[in-house]
Design a protein around this motif. Structure first.
Motif, PDB file in Angstrom:
ATOM      1  N   ILE A 151      63.070 -67.490  -7.935  1.00  0.00           N
ATOM      2  CA  ILE A 151      64.340 -67.861  -8.565  1.00  0.00           C
ATOM      3  C   ILE A 151      65.111 -66.587  -8.910  1.00  0.00           C
ATOM      4  O   ILE A 151      64.629 -65.754  -9.690  1.00  0.00           O
ATOM      5  CB  ILE A 151      64.117 -68.698  -9.837  1.00  0.00           C
ATOM      6  N   PRO A 152      66.282 -66.399  -8.338  1.00  0.00           N
ATOM      7  CA  PRO A 152      67.102 -65.233  -8.688  1.00  0.00           C
ATOM      8  C   PRO A 152      67.804 -65.463 -10.031  1.00  0.00           C
ATOM      9  O   PRO A 152      68.172 -66.593 -10.366  1.00  0.00           O
ATOM     10  CB  PRO A 152      68.122 -65.163  -7.549  1.00  0.00           C
ATOM     11  N   ILE A 153      67.962 -64.414 -10.790  1.00  0.00           N
ATOM     12  CA  ILE A 153      68.729 -64.509 -12.033  1.00  0.00           C
ATOM     13  C   ILE A 153      70.148 -64.947 -11.680  1.00  0.00           C
ATOM     14  O   ILE A 153      70.808 -64.311 -10.851  1.00  0.00           O
ATOM     15  CB  ILE A 153      68.767 -63.155 -12.756  1.00  0.00           C
TER      16      ILE A 153
ATOM     17  N   LYS B 259      60.845 -80.629 -10.694  1.00  0.00           N
ATOM     18  CA  LYS B 259      60.580 -79.745  -9.558  1.00  0.00           C
ATOM     19  C   LYS B 259      59.748 -78.542  -9.973  1.00  0.00           C
ATOM     20  O   LYS B 259      58.917 -78.023  -9.199  1.00  0.00           O
ATOM     21  CB  LYS B 259      61.894 -79.287  -8.942  1.00  0.00           C
ATOM     22  N   LEU B 260      59.936 -78.077 -11.194  1.00  0.00           N
ATOM     23  CA  LEU B 260      59.242 -76.885 -11.670  1.00  0.00           C
ATOM     24  C   LEU B 260      57.865 -77.188 -12.251  1.00  0.00           C
ATOM     25  O   LEU B 260      57.046 -76.274 -12.399  1.00  0.00           O
ATOM     26  CB  LEU B 260      60.080 -76.180 -12.741  1.00  0.00           C
ATOM     27  N   PHE B 261      57.603 -78.439 -12.555  1.00  0.00           N
ATOM     28  CA  PHE B 261      56.362 -78.799 -13.247  1.00  0.00           C
ATOM     29  C   PHE B 261      55.126 -78.346 -12.467  1.00  0.00           C
ATOM     30  O   PHE B 261      54.946 -78.686 -11.300  1.00  0.00           O
ATOM     31  CB  PHE B 261      56.298 -80.320 -13.471  1.00  0.00           C
ATOM     32  N   GLY B 262      54.288 -77.565 -13.143  1.00  0.00           N
ATOM     33  CA  GLY B 262      53.053 -77.097 -12.526  1.00  0.00           C
ATOM     34  C   GLY B 262      53.231 -76.005 -11.488  1.00  0.00           C
ATOM     35  O   GLY B 262      52.255 -75.606 -10.829  1.00  0.00           O
ATOM     36  N   LYS B 263      54.436 -75.479 -11.327  1.00  0.00           N
ATOM     37  CA  LYS B 263      54.701 -74.477 -10.286  1.00  0.00           C
ATOM     38  C   LYS B 263      54.646 -73.051 -10.849  1.00  0.00           C
ATOM     39  O   LYS B 263      54.923 -72.808 -12.024  1.00  0.00           O
ATOM     40  CB  LYS B 263      56.066 -74.722  -9.642  1.00  0.00           C
ATOM     41  N   ARG B 264      54.336 -72.130  -9.970  1.00  0.00           N
ATOM     42  CA  ARG B 264      54.279 -70.700 -10.322  1.00  0.00           C
ATOM     43  C   ARG B 264      55.571 -70.046  -9.841  1.00  0.00           C
ATOM     44  O   ARG B 264      55.864 -70.042  -8.644  1.00  0.00           O
ATOM     45  CB  ARG B 264      53.071 -70.051  -9.671  1.00  0.00           C
ATOM     46  N   ILE B 265      56.318 -69.516 -10.784  1.00  0.00           N
ATOM     47  CA  ILE B 265      57.665 -69.013 -10.508  1.00  0.00           C
ATOM     48  C   ILE B 265      57.683 -67.489 -10.491  1.00  0.00           C
ATOM     49  O   ILE B 265      57.101 -66.836 -11.360  1.00  0.00           O
ATOM     50  CB  ILE B 265      58.660 -69.513 -11.580  1.00  0.00           C
ATOM     51  N   LEU B 266      58.377 -66.943  -9.498  1.00  0.00           N
ATOM     52  CA  LEU B 266      58.678 -65.511  -9.466  1.00  0.00           C
ATOM     53  C   LEU B 266      60.168 -65.372  -9.766  1.00  0.00           C
ATOM     54  O   LEU B 266      61.019 -65.724  -8.944  1.00  0.00           O
ATOM     55  CB  LEU B 266      58.343 -64.907  -8.109  1.00  0.00           C
ATOM     56  N   LEU B 267      60.483 -64.899 -10.951  1.00  0.00           N
ATOM     57  CA  LEU B 267      61.861 -64.724 -11.396  1.00  0.00           C
ATOM     58  C   LEU B 267      62.316 -63.319 -11.029  1.00  0.00           C
ATOM     59  O   LEU B 267      61.668 -62.336 -11.406  1.00  0.00           O
ATOM     60  CB  LEU B 267      61.939 -64.940 -12.906  1.00  0.00           C
TER      61      LEU B 267
ATOM     62  N   LEU C  85      64.908 -70.884  -4.937  1.00  0.00           N
ATOM     63  CA  LEU C  85      65.672 -71.933  -5.605  1.00  0.00           C
ATOM     64  C   LEU C  85      66.857 -71.290  -6.318  1.00  0.00           C
ATOM     65  O   LEU C  85      66.670 -70.391  -7.142  1.00  0.00           O
ATOM     66  CB  LEU C  85      64.805 -72.683  -6.622  1.00  0.00           C
ATOM     67  N   THR C  86      68.050 -71.746  -6.009  1.00  0.00           N
ATOM     68  CA  THR C  86      69.252 -71.109  -6.571  1.00  0.00           C
ATOM     69  C   THR C  86      70.010 -71.996  -7.555  1.00  0.00           C
ATOM     70  O   THR C  86      70.990 -71.534  -8.132  1.00  0.00           O
ATOM     71  CB  THR C  86      70.217 -70.711  -5.440  1.00  0.00           C
ATOM     72  N   THR C  87      69.563 -73.216  -7.752  1.00  0.00           N
ATOM     73  CA  THR C  87      70.345 -74.124  -8.612  1.00  0.00           C
ATOM     74  C   THR C  87      69.573 -74.648  -9.818  1.00  0.00           C
ATOM     75  O   THR C  87      70.152 -75.306 -10.669  1.00  0.00           O
ATOM     76  CB  THR C  87      70.851 -75.329  -7.800  1.00  0.00           C
ATOM     77  N   VAL C  88      68.262 -74.369  -9.912  1.00  0.00           N
ATOM     78  CA  VAL C  88      67.491 -74.931 -11.022  1.00  0.00           C
ATOM     79  C   VAL C  88      67.731 -74.193 -12.335  1.00  0.00           C
ATOM     80  O   VAL C  88      67.623 -74.762 -13.416  1.00  0.00           O
ATOM     81  CB  VAL C  88      65.979 -74.966 -10.707  1.00  0.00           C
ATOM     82  N   LEU C  89      68.041 -72.895 -12.246  1.00  0.00           N
ATOM     83  CA  LEU C  89      68.326 -72.099 -13.438  1.00  0.00           C
ATOM     84  C   LEU C  89      69.811 -71.798 -13.467  1.00  0.00           C
ATOM     85  O   LEU C  89      70.387 -71.371 -12.465  1.00  0.00           O
ATOM     86  CB  LEU C  89      67.521 -70.798 -13.418  1.00  0.00           C
ATOM     87  N   GLN C  90      70.429 -72.019 -14.604  1.00  0.00           N
ATOM     88  CA  GLN C  90      71.869 -71.788 -14.706  1.00  0.00           C
ATOM     89  C   GLN C  90      72.181 -70.912 -15.917  1.00  0.00           C
ATOM     90  O   GLN C  90      71.466 -70.922 -16.915  1.00  0.00           O
ATOM     91  CB  GLN C  90      72.618 -73.117 -14.820  1.00  0.00           C
ATOM     92  N   LYS C  91      73.232 -70.144 -15.758  1.00  0.00           N
ATOM     93  CA  LYS C  91      73.738 -69.354 -16.876  1.00  0.00           C
ATOM     94  C   LYS C  91      75.012 -70.041 -17.346  1.00  0.00           C
ATOM     95  O   LYS C  91      76.038 -70.015 -16.663  1.00  0.00           O
ATOM     96  CB  LYS C  91      74.028 -67.909 -16.444  1.00  0.00           C
TER      97      LYS C  91
END
Length: 209
Positions: A96-98, A169-177, A129-135
């Motif tokens: 996930i990109p900032i 979608k994120l539940f139980g997933k390992r994220i690289l931010l 994933l480009t839309t799950v995290l929003q600023k």
């Protein structure tokens, strides 16, 4: 008299650069074929970094990517990301990109971290994933602020976009931010705080620190 094409092309390039001077950062990385000689994985305050920002070529590449969409700079930095993922891609489910605020993205025209990830050759099972995290808040730029003011400035600026069922979608997933550069870590920690309640783990990675 016959003039070789390459010599003629160099002559035209010199003339063009006299009229339109090349940016110092662009000139610095023009002959740089790789940033990997500076590659060194470090972890500081919970953030993994790959390159030292104090190195002039690294700093120039970051600036050229961030403010000028320089394709050569993007590729140099993408190579460092590829190197990091070579033996670690199995540890993550999503990258996930900032994100930028909507206002900042419109002004710049692109998200430099998305460009960086898109330029890297990623394993087919590692998805960006480009839309799950929003600023959702357009805070003042972090540059020039002290650590205390940076933390205050960025607090609660990020959230998970539940309009797209992102929590599921994120539940139980390992994220690289992923971000391009970190100074105090305030941005990464604020974004991680938004993701952590929904994911199994969140690893913070910056190209330079």
């Amino acid at each position: 008299m016959f003039i070789p094409f390459t010599k003629l092309a160099r002559g035209w390039q010199v003339c063009i650069e006299i009229i339109f001077p090349v940016r110092d950062d662009a000139a610095r990385i023009r002959s740089c074929n790789s940033l990997l000689p500076y590659y060194s994985v470090r972890q500081t305050a919970g953030i993994v970094s790959l390159l030292p920002f104090q190195e002039s070529s690294v700093r120039a590449a970051i600036h050229e990517l961030k403010f000028h969409k320089n394709l050569h700079a993007t590729r140099l930095l993408a190579s460092a990301l590829e190197h990091f993922l070579k033996d670690r891609s199995h540890k993550y489910d999503y990258m996930i990109p900032i994100p930028l605020s909507a206002k900042r993205r419109r002004a710049r025209g692109y998200n430099q971290v998305e460009l960086l990830i898109s330029a890297a050759t990623l394993p087919p099972d590692l998805q960006m994933l480009t839309t799950v995290l929003q600023k959702h808040r357009d805070n003042a730029p972090q540059t020039g602020l002290c650590r205390k003011d940076r933390l205050k400035n960025i607090t609660e600026a990020y959230s998970v976009n539940d309009r797209q069922n992102s929590s599921e979608k994120l539940f139980g997933k390992r994220i690289l931010l992923v971000d391009d550069v970190s100074t105090t870590g305030a941005t990464m920690h604020a974004a991680k705080a938004a993701l952590s309640p929904h994911a199994s783990s969140v690893t913070c990675l910056v190209l330079a620190h």
